[in-house]
Each structure stands twice: as structure tokens, then as C-alpha cells.
Write an enzyme that holds these catalytic residues in place. Structure first.
Site, PDB file in Angstrom:
ATOM      1  N   ASP A  61      17.959  10.144-108.808  1.00  0.00           N
ATOM      2  CA  ASP A  61      18.564   9.199-109.803  1.00  0.00           C
ATOM      3  C   ASP A  61      18.516   9.960-111.122  1.00  0.00           C
ATOM      4  O   ASP A  61      17.993  10.945-111.347  1.00  0.00           O
ATOM      5  CB  ASP A  61      17.493   8.063-109.977  1.00  0.00           C
ATOM      6  CG  ASP A  61      17.092   7.062-108.744  1.00  0.00           C
ATOM      7  OD1 ASP A  61      18.241   7.264-107.757  1.00  0.00           O
ATOM      8  OD2 ASP A  61      16.514   6.307-108.556  1.00  0.00           O
ATOM      9  N   LYS A  62      19.673   9.329-111.925  1.00  0.00           N
ATOM     10  CA  LYS A  62      19.618  10.019-113.122  1.00  0.00           C
ATOM     11  C   LYS A  62      18.358  10.401-113.809  1.00  0.00           C
ATOM     12  O   LYS A  62      18.157  11.435-114.620  1.00  0.00           O
ATOM     13  CB  LYS A  62      20.710   9.234-114.020  1.00  0.00           C
ATOM     14  CG  LYS A  62      20.843   9.696-115.433  1.00  0.00           C
ATOM     15  CD  LYS A  62      21.691   8.642-116.144  1.00  0.00           C
ATOM     16  CE  LYS A  62      21.731   9.134-117.828  1.00  0.00           C
ATOM     17  NZ  LYS A  62      22.705   8.058-118.571  1.00  0.00           N
TER      18      LYS A  62
END
Length: 301
Positions: free
Chosen positions: A136-137
């Protein structure tokens, strides 16, 4: 830029048709067809041949992979990369929090994939981005990237067979009554949300193993080591929230952001067998500064 080439010398026990030789090297019929019809070549003793070529001991076999097209949407962007390992088949990067693994509709410019493409161009590597895993970012840590399509297929096979082992460090709200255990709860998309996931009976099976490493009584949180048996979207974040221990900073799943502005989750270790060397490898990425600071605060309290 140079195309990727695999080379072998035929052993006495490996004589026979080139087709069978390549199959034993884990090149499927589909992969060989793709090579031949996409601009690649099969060579034996520097002469282009078909898969029906009969091999003799001592023959030099070469597989020249075709040029890999890069999507027009994937614009290379030069950036500093924290590279922990690299060879002709594999790149392992310690991704910083806040950097998407690939571009998205929300952030089209500025991703690890675009940084890797710029890195390839600078070094004359003819390849596109083949992410073996994604983060995830706002999750930091290890991202494995295959440097050509054949390596990607071999690592993807390992991943499906659960032969790539990943470990994470997280800081979660609250205390754990059971300090070591397994969460086996299916995950699916939350209704009316394109992003959020949830535990639901009709979801895909998701298994997370956890172990509490440290507890902070003053701040009422826990440092947890986690290992994934499956790889569902947001798996650790969803499982921790499901058991009422959301990650610090994970406001999407109920975590508070007063101590850290992003989910306190770091992919710190990966273990795998390198498909080209048969070597068992373990790589580790140190905790990022924001999570280190949280642990430092724990020590002082």
C-alpha cells in the site's frame, strides 16, 4: 539497450529436442511461442533454430527474449531508490511510506514503478516493471521486482505455491490477551467502497500469523510481528481492525493519527529460493524513522 538473454551449455544427460530442453528449464510452450513471435530468438551454437532442433552434448543454447513494451501511461521518473539487492534477474527495493507501488487513478505521476523504469533507462536495462509483490502507498518496506518476464513467471509461481515468506512489523492500538496466534478470517470488498475491505463470510480466505514483541502500557499499544499465509488487499490492516487492534495511523480502519500520520506497518523481511541460483535468500529492511521514533518513545516511558 541490450535485451535479456539466457545461456546454457548442454550436458550429456540433456541431449534431445530443444523443446524438451527448454521445458526442463521451466520455459513453457506458451513462453517459447511468445518469444518466437514477439521478436525473440532461439539459438544453438549461434544459429537461429526451431524447438525441433536436436541437441548434442556441448551445444551452446541461447534464448533471446523480445523487447518489452512499456505502457505510454508509465512515464519514467528519476528518483532515489533504496536498493537492498540486485542481480540480472531481480531487484529488491526498500520502499518509503507515501510512495505508491504503481500509478493509480488518484496518483498518476510519482510511483515506485516509474522510478524503477527511470533506473533501468539510466543503466541500459531493457525491461518494463514486473512487480512480484505490492505494498500500500503508506506501507513501507520490501518490494520484489523481476527484471524480465521469465523471472516474473518463476517468482509468481513461487508466490502462488506460498514459497515466498514475508514478515511485517506493525504497531497496533491496545493490548493482546493472546500474545501469539493466527487470524483466519475471509476478506472481501466493503459495500459502497472502491478501496475499503472488510472481513465477510463470502470473502476470500485470508490467514495472518501474529506475535506480540513489545507492549507500551502508557500509550496502550503493541509492537507486533506478522507473517502472511495469503496476500489479500489490506490483509494485515483489516485483520488487526477486525480484532479491535487497528494500526496506529490507519484512519481508514479506525486507527488514530495522533502519533504517526500513516499506518504503522513495515514489510521488513522476505525469504525465498532464488529460481536461477537455487540459493535460499533472506533480505531485511530496517525500520523507517517514524516507526523507530515510536519505539524510542516506548523505551523512554
Amino acid at each position: 539497450m541490450a535485451k535479456f538473454v539466457l545461456r546454457w551449455i548442454v550436458e550429456p544427460s540433456q541431449t534431445g529436442l530443444l523443446r524438451d530442453f527448454l521445458r526442463n528449464k521451466q520455459l513453457s510452450k506458451k513462453a517459447v511461442t511468445d518469444i518466437k513471435f514477439s521478436g525473440g530468438k532461439l539459438l544453438v551454437n549461434h544459429q537461429e533454430v526451431t524447438v525441433r532442433k536436436k541437441l548434442s552434448a556441448g551445444d551452446a543454447v541461447e534464448v533471446h527474449f523480445p523487447k518489452e513494451p512499456i505502457s505510454e501511461q508509465m512515464i519514467p521518473i528519476s528518483m532515489a531508490l533504496d536498493i537492498l539487492y540486485e542481480d540480472e534477474h531481480l531487484l529488491v527495493v526498500n520502499k518509503e511510506a507515501g510512495l505508491p507501488t504503481i500509478p493509480s487513478r488518484y496518483q498518476k505521476h510519482g510511483s515506485l514503478a516509474q522510478g524503477v523504469l527511470a533506473y533501468y533507462i539510466e543503466r541500459g536495462v531493457d525491461a518494463t516493471f514486473h512487480g512480484i509483490n505490492r505494498l500500500d502507498k503508506d506501507t513501507s518496506g520490501l518490494v520484489m521486482i523481476a527484471k524480465h518476464r521469465f523471472a516474473h513467471s518463476l517468482f509468481s509461481k513461487q508466490q502462488k505455491e506460498k514459497q515466498i515468506k514475508r514478515a511485517y512489523i506493525a504497531i497496533a492500538h491496545g493490548r493482546f490477551v493472546t500474545k501469539k496466534g493466527t487470524i483466519d478470517a475471509p476478506i472481501g470488498r466493503k459495500e459502497d467502497s472502491l478501496i475499503e475491505r472488510m472481513v465477510r463470510a463470502d470473502g476470500q480466505r485470508a490467514v495472518t500469523h501474529y506475535e506480540v514483541l513489545q507492549e507500551n502500557e502508557v500509550r496502550n499499544d503493541s509492537v507486533v510481528k506478522l507473517r502472511l499465509e495469503t496476500g489479500r488487499t489490506h490483509q494485515i490492516r483489516v485483520h488487526m481492525a477486525h480484532r479491535h487492534n487497528p494500526l496506529l495511523g490507519d484512519d481508514l480502519y479506525g486507527g488514530r493519527c495522533d502519533h504517526i500520520p500513516r499506518q504503522a506497518l513495515h514489510s521488513y523481511e522476505v525469504t525465498f529460493v532464488h529460481p536461477f541460483t537455487a540459493e535460499t535468500m533472506t533480505l531485511a529492511a530496517p525500520l523507517p524513522s517514524d516507526m523507530k521514533q515510536l519505539l524510542h518513545e516506548t523505551m523512554l516511558e
